[in-house]
Enzyme design. Structure first.
Site, PDB file in Angstrom:
ATOM      1  N   HIS A  79      12.206  -4.890  -9.717  1.00  0.00           N
ATOM      2  CA  HIS A  79      11.593  -3.907  -8.815  1.00  0.00           C
ATOM      3  C   HIS A  79      11.089  -4.619  -7.570  1.00  0.00           C
ATOM      4  O   HIS A  79      10.430  -5.651  -7.658  1.00  0.00           O
ATOM      5  CB  HIS A  79      10.412  -3.214  -9.505  1.00  0.00           C
ATOM      6  N   ASP A 158       2.392  10.234 -12.219  1.00  0.00           N
ATOM      7  CA  ASP A 158       2.348   9.362 -11.043  1.00  0.00           C
ATOM      8  C   ASP A 158       2.836  10.099  -9.800  1.00  0.00           C
ATOM      9  O   ASP A 158       2.265   9.972  -8.723  1.00  0.00           O
ATOM     10  CB  ASP A 158       3.198   8.105 -11.271  1.00  0.00           C
ATOM     11  N   ARG A 165      -2.618  11.068  -3.304  1.00  0.00           N
ATOM     12  CA  ARG A 165      -3.127   9.845  -2.655  1.00  0.00           C
ATOM     13  C   ARG A 165      -2.633   9.755  -1.220  1.00  0.00           C
ATOM     14  O   ARG A 165      -3.357   9.342  -0.316  1.00  0.00           O
ATOM     15  CB  ARG A 165      -2.668   8.613  -3.440  1.00  0.00           C
ATOM     16  N   SER A 180       0.702   2.699 -10.676  1.00  0.00           N
ATOM     17  CA  SER A 180       1.758   3.613 -10.240  1.00  0.00           C
ATOM     18  C   SER A 180       3.137   2.980 -10.447  1.00  0.00           C
ATOM     19  O   SER A 180       4.036   3.571 -11.065  1.00  0.00           O
ATOM     20  CB  SER A 180       1.524   3.953  -8.756  1.00  0.00           C
ATOM     21  N   LYS A 184       6.114   3.728 -13.948  1.00  0.00           N
ATOM     22  CA  LYS A 184       7.532   4.107 -13.837  1.00  0.00           C
ATOM     23  C   LYS A 184       8.429   3.082 -14.520  1.00  0.00           C
ATOM     24  O   LYS A 184       9.432   3.423 -15.147  1.00  0.00           O
ATOM     25  CB  LYS A 184       7.908   4.250 -12.359  1.00  0.00           C
TER      26      LYS A 184
HETATM   27  N1  URA Z   1       4.890   2.298  -4.581  1.00  0.00           N
HETATM   28  C1  URA Z   1       4.606   3.013  -5.686  1.00  0.00           C
HETATM   29  O1  URA Z   1       5.481   3.317  -6.479  1.00  0.00           O
HETATM   30  N2  URA Z   1       3.315   3.376  -5.889  1.00  0.00           N
HETATM   31  C2  URA Z   1       2.305   3.051  -5.056  1.00  0.00           C
HETATM   32  O2  URA Z   1       1.163   3.409  -5.306  1.00  0.00           O
HETATM   33  C3  URA Z   1       2.620   2.320  -3.898  1.00  0.00           C
HETATM   34  C4  URA Z   1       3.927   1.951  -3.689  1.00  0.00           C
END
Ligand code: URA
Length: 422
Positions: A79, A158, A165, A180, A184
């Site tokens: 990632h 999320d 947010r 967050s 995932k």
């Molecule tokens: N990328 C994400 O997936 N979440 C965040 O909070 C910030 C960047």
């Protein structure tokens, strides 16, 4: 349990329990907690932080809020926290899959100034980014690799919290960002994970201190969730490689798999791939590095990339067909010492390579090829970059304004630090 009490507790800097965290995550997903209470809690978290225990509980609650996949022990994911010109997935995924690691990469589309792997792949004619379950299974059995867009309902909590947010000035919080991202990754089901945490003018994290803390927090969450995790901090003070834009980035990835390509992209790709192989196969980094270099040299990784493209229906055509090419020539002399990378990403977007809003259509041929980067010496009149577009917009001056020149070179390493599984 009452949301009011939970907000008050966080306001008073007290630690929330696992149960309280699950209560507000589930309550918010199920529309039982209103936006104003959730926003208030998020702001209290931004201001007062979270303990490691709270961060892990939040991550797991969000990961458990939707579908949860589970892959084999040899599955590995990568990632990137997002940058400009980052096409490493296209290079790394075939490399590690050649070496016995299973790659099921669920990638996203571009939004804002950073690119998305799925758009890059869709620039290949015919490439299908959605596979039904049987086809995916067959492809994995045959090739050990698939790159697809996210179709499952991964971490819906999320998604909903992130949207809130975004409009309440509560994005910038390491506990919230780390949970967050990791929610995932956990729900996506790979057993091994390498994180590429970008630092610099083209990254979410502008300085190394914040990036290090984010990386350490995500590695800690990985450990608690039973995922072997390594984080590599990499430099995003300039675009990665030379090509920005969807088809142009596929071109560069193929060139690298063919043994060419720029050194920063090569070094980062090899490093990330070696950590992926090392943790997945339980071998040391040096051994993994040797294997990675070998499949690049003998072109097995290139073959794997070609197999992936044809298996998912694509036909590679590396000719760029943009209508216009604007050449940016230097009006200064000296070393390039700074590049405003986020703005360069935005310029590429304006040329047609990206989206400002989700509905925008991408021009796959649009983008930028950079001829000069940080620490290159430039004379007046030298070619700095070429802008590719179908639009009649001249952004050459905007590009020139992104560069800073000086008479001395600057430090410019691509790999800044590695944070291993604790
Ligand atoms: N990328 C994400 O997936 N979440 C965040 O909070 C910030 C960047």
């Amino acid at each position: 349990m009452h949301m009011y009490k939970i907000i008050e507790k966080k306001k008073n800097k007290l630690e929330l329990t696992k149960e309280e965290i699950a209560f507000f995550v589930n309550g918010y997903v199920n529309d039982e907690i209103p936006d104003y209470q959730m926003a208030s809690l998020l702001m209290a978290i931004v201001l007062n932080g979270m303990t490691d225990k709270e961060i892990v509980a939040l991550t797991l609650s969000m990961a458990n809020s939707g579908d949860k996949l589970s892959w084999k022990e040899n599955s590995v994911d990568k990632h990137s926290t997002g940058g400009v010109g980052d096409k490493t997935t296209l290079i790394i995924a075939p490399i590690v899959s050649c070496l016995g690691c299973q790659v099921i990469k669920m990638s996203g589309r571009a939004l804002g100034y950073t690119g998305g792997t799925i758009d890059k792949l869709e620039s290949i004619r015919g490439f299908k980014v959605q596979l039904d379950e049987d086809t995916l299974k067959q492809q994995l059995e045959k090739l050990n690799i698939a790159i697809i867009s996210q179709t499952k309902n991964i971490a819906p909590a999320d998604k909903k919290i992130y949207a809130l947010r975004d409009v309440t000035a509560t994005v910038e919080s390491i506990p919230l960002i780390a949970s967050s991202i990791m929610s995932k990754k956990i729900a996506s089901g790979a057993k091994n994970l390498v994180l590429d945490v970008k630092v610099g003018s083209g990254a979410f994290m502008k300085n190394i201190t914040d990036a290090r803390l984010l990386a350490k927090t995500m590695v800690m969450i990985g450990k608690e969730a039973g995922i072997k995790t390594v984080a590599v901090l990499s430099n995003m003070d300039q675009p990665l490689g030379q090509n920005i834009g969807n088809q142009l980035e596929v071109q560069e990835a193929v060139s690298l798999l063919n043994g060419n390509g720029p050194s920063d992209l090569r070094e980062l790709s090899i490093t990330l791939a070696s950590y992926m192989v090392s943790i997945t196969k339980n071998i040391n980094y040096e051994e993994a590095l040797k294997l990675v270099v070998e499949v690049l040299q003998n072109k097995k990784a290139l073959q794997k990339f070609n197999d992936l493209v044809s298996s998912q229906g694509g036909t590679l055509d590396l000719d760029n067909k943009a209508k216009y090419q604007y050449k940016v020539l230097s009006n200064k002399e000296g070393y390039i010492t700074k590049m405003d990378t986020a703005t360069i990403g935005k310029i590429s977007g304006l040329l047609g390579a990206g989206r400002l809003v989700k509905e925008d259509k991408i021009n796959y041929y649009a983008g930028i090829i950079l001829n000069k980067k940080i620490n290159d010496y430039v004379y007046k009149g030298d070619l700095l970059a070429t802008l590719y577009t179908d639009k009649e917009i001249d952004l050459r001056n905007d590009y020139l304004n992104c560069l800073t020149f000086s008479n001395k070179k600057v430090n410019n390493n691509i790999i800044l630090e590695v944070i291993r599984w604790l």
